[in-house]
Design a protein around this motif. Structure first.
Motif, PDB file in Angstrom:
ATOM      1  N   VAL A 155      19.789 -11.912  20.186  1.00  0.00           N
ATOM      2  CA  VAL A 155      21.114 -11.392  20.529  1.00  0.00           C
ATOM      3  C   VAL A 155      21.123 -10.790  21.928  1.00  0.00           C
ATOM      4  O   VAL A 155      22.164 -10.775  22.583  1.00  0.00           O
ATOM      5  N   THR A 156      19.965 -10.331  22.393  1.00  0.00           N
ATOM      6  CA  THR A 156      19.887  -9.831  23.771  1.00  0.00           C
ATOM      7  C   THR A 156      20.088 -10.981  24.754  1.00  0.00           C
ATOM      8  O   THR A 156      20.838 -10.846  25.729  1.00  0.00           O
ATOM      9  N   VAL A 157      19.449 -12.110  24.492  1.00  0.00           N
ATOM     10  CA  VAL A 157      19.635 -13.289  25.349  1.00  0.00           C
ATOM     11  C   VAL A 157      21.104 -13.718  25.329  1.00  0.00           C
ATOM     12  O   VAL A 157      21.721 -13.934  26.382  1.00  0.00           O
ATOM     13  N   ALA A 158      21.677 -13.829  24.138  1.00  0.00           N
ATOM     14  CA  ALA A 158      23.069 -14.277  24.013  1.00  0.00           C
ATOM     15  C   ALA A 158      24.028 -13.279  24.652  1.00  0.00           C
ATOM     16  O   ALA A 158      24.950 -13.666  25.389  1.00  0.00           O
ATOM     17  N   GLY A 159      23.827 -11.997  24.388  1.00  0.00           N
ATOM     18  CA  GLY A 159      24.712 -10.978  24.950  1.00  0.00           C
ATOM     19  C   GLY A 159      24.648 -10.938  26.461  1.00  0.00           C
ATOM     20  O   GLY A 159      25.685 -10.839  27.138  1.00  0.00           O
ATOM     21  N   CYS A 160      23.444 -11.020  27.007  1.00  0.00           N
ATOM     22  CA  CYS A 160      23.299 -11.024  28.468  1.00  0.00           C
ATOM     23  C   CYS A 160      23.925 -12.273  29.089  1.00  0.00           C
ATOM     24  O   CYS A 160      24.541 -12.195  30.160  1.00  0.00           O
ATOM     25  N   ALA A 161      23.801 -13.412  28.415  1.00  0.00           N
ATOM     26  CA  ALA A 161      24.431 -14.636  28.915  1.00  0.00           C
ATOM     27  C   ALA A 161      25.956 -14.491  28.936  1.00  0.00           C
ATOM     28  O   ALA A 161      26.615 -14.902  29.897  1.00  0.00           O
ATOM     29  N   LEU A 162      26.516 -13.888  27.906  1.00  0.00           N
ATOM     30  CA  LEU A 162      27.968 -13.691  27.848  1.00  0.00           C
ATOM     31  C   LEU A 162      28.430 -12.703  28.923  1.00  0.00           C
ATOM     32  O   LEU A 162      29.460 -12.920  29.579  1.00  0.00           O
ATOM     33  N   LEU A 163      27.677 -11.631  29.110  1.00  0.00           N
ATOM     34  CA  LEU A 163      28.043 -10.668  30.155  1.00  0.00           C
ATOM     35  C   LEU A 163      27.884 -11.284  31.548  1.00  0.00           C
ATOM     36  O   LEU A 163      28.695 -11.010  32.444  1.00  0.00           O
ATOM     37  N   ALA A 164      26.877 -12.131  31.727  1.00  0.00           N
ATOM     38  CA  ALA A 164      26.725 -12.839  33.007  1.00  0.00           C
ATOM     39  C   ALA A 164      27.908 -13.784  33.223  1.00  0.00           C
ATOM     40  O   ALA A 164      28.425 -13.890  34.345  1.00  0.00           O
ATOM     41  N   ALA A 165      28.341 -14.449  32.157  1.00  0.00           N
ATOM     42  CA  ALA A 165      29.517 -15.325  32.267  1.00  0.00           C
ATOM     43  C   ALA A 165      30.758 -14.519  32.637  1.00  0.00           C
ATOM     44  O   ALA A 165      31.590 -14.977  33.432  1.00  0.00           O
ATOM     45  N   ALA A 166      30.886 -13.307  32.096  1.00  0.00           N
ATOM     46  CA  ALA A 166      32.018 -12.442  32.459  1.00  0.00           C
ATOM     47  C   ALA A 166      31.948 -12.083  33.940  1.00  0.00           C
ATOM     48  O   ALA A 166      32.968 -12.128  34.645  1.00  0.00           O
ATOM     49  N   ALA A 167      30.754 -11.753  34.426  1.00  0.00           N
ATOM     50  CA  ALA A 167      30.596 -11.405  35.845  1.00  0.00           C
ATOM     51  C   ALA A 167      30.895 -12.604  36.743  1.00  0.00           C
ATOM     52  O   ALA A 167      31.569 -12.466  37.776  1.00  0.00           O
ATOM     53  N   ILE A 168      30.428 -13.772  36.349  1.00  0.00           N
ATOM     54  CA  ILE A 168      30.704 -14.981  37.128  1.00  0.00           C
ATOM     55  C   ILE A 168      32.199 -15.275  37.137  1.00  0.00           C
ATOM     56  O   ILE A 168      32.758 -15.665  38.167  1.00  0.00           O
TER      57      ILE A 168
END
Length: 180
Positions: A155-168
């Protein structure tokens, strides 16, 4: 209306909800998870329609169908690859973390090796058929701990990917860049 706010909000909400699963342990039940799952669903719901609208509106009218189809194809590809990648992370982390979890529950080395081989070959579900014995409870507790730790990594990998997508999304969809 610009689709950037619901997209950014949805990605951030889903990412934060995914990361909040780090607060769930092996002994926690449905009460600890249901609201997190709802937030993830709401987050993805906020992203889907605006993403499609943005894809269709960002091309000439004659290419709108192509843009919508391409958006759908990318979404479906991500829907297939995401769980596959996260499943691989989960499986790898369970099998790599199980020996330490068994040791921390004081399972003898011979039993630990047998359990590790069994789980490596057939997954955690193979432990359901364990014969009752003195090491059954510690083995199951260790498996629960290994799974919870692996789930936290996943979930850390998935959550960080989603937050990175938000930043992008914030960077790529600066106000006025792609007005719909």
């Amino acid at each position: 209306h610009h689709p950037r706010l619901p997209m950014i909000t949805g990605l951030a909400v889903a990412g934060a909800a995914m990361l909040s699963f780090n607060g769930v342990g092996a002994a926690d039940g449905l009460v600890a998870t249901w609201w997190r799952l709802i937030l993830i669903g709401v987050g993805f719901g906020l992203v889907t329609a605006p993403m499609t609208a943005l894809a269709v509106a960002s091309v000439p009218h004659r290419l709108a169908g192509l843009a919508g189809s391409a958006n759908n194809a990318f979404r479906q590809t991500g829907s297939a690859l995401g769980p596959a990648v996260l499943g691989a992370v989960l499986t790898t982390r369970v099998t790599s973390g199980l020996p330490a979890a068994l040791a921390s529950h004081h399972v003898n080395p011979a039993t630990s090796r047998n359990v590790a081989v069994l789980v490596g070959s057939h997954g955690l579900q193979s432990l359901r058929g364990l014969a009752p014995g003195p090491s059954t409870a510690p083995v199951l507790a260790a498996a629960g701990d290994a799974f919870a730790n692996a789930m936290h990594a996943t979930v850390t990998v998935a959550g960080c990917a989603l937050l990175a997508a938000a930043a992008i999304t914030v960077i790529l969809l600066r106000r006025g860049t792609a007005a719909v």
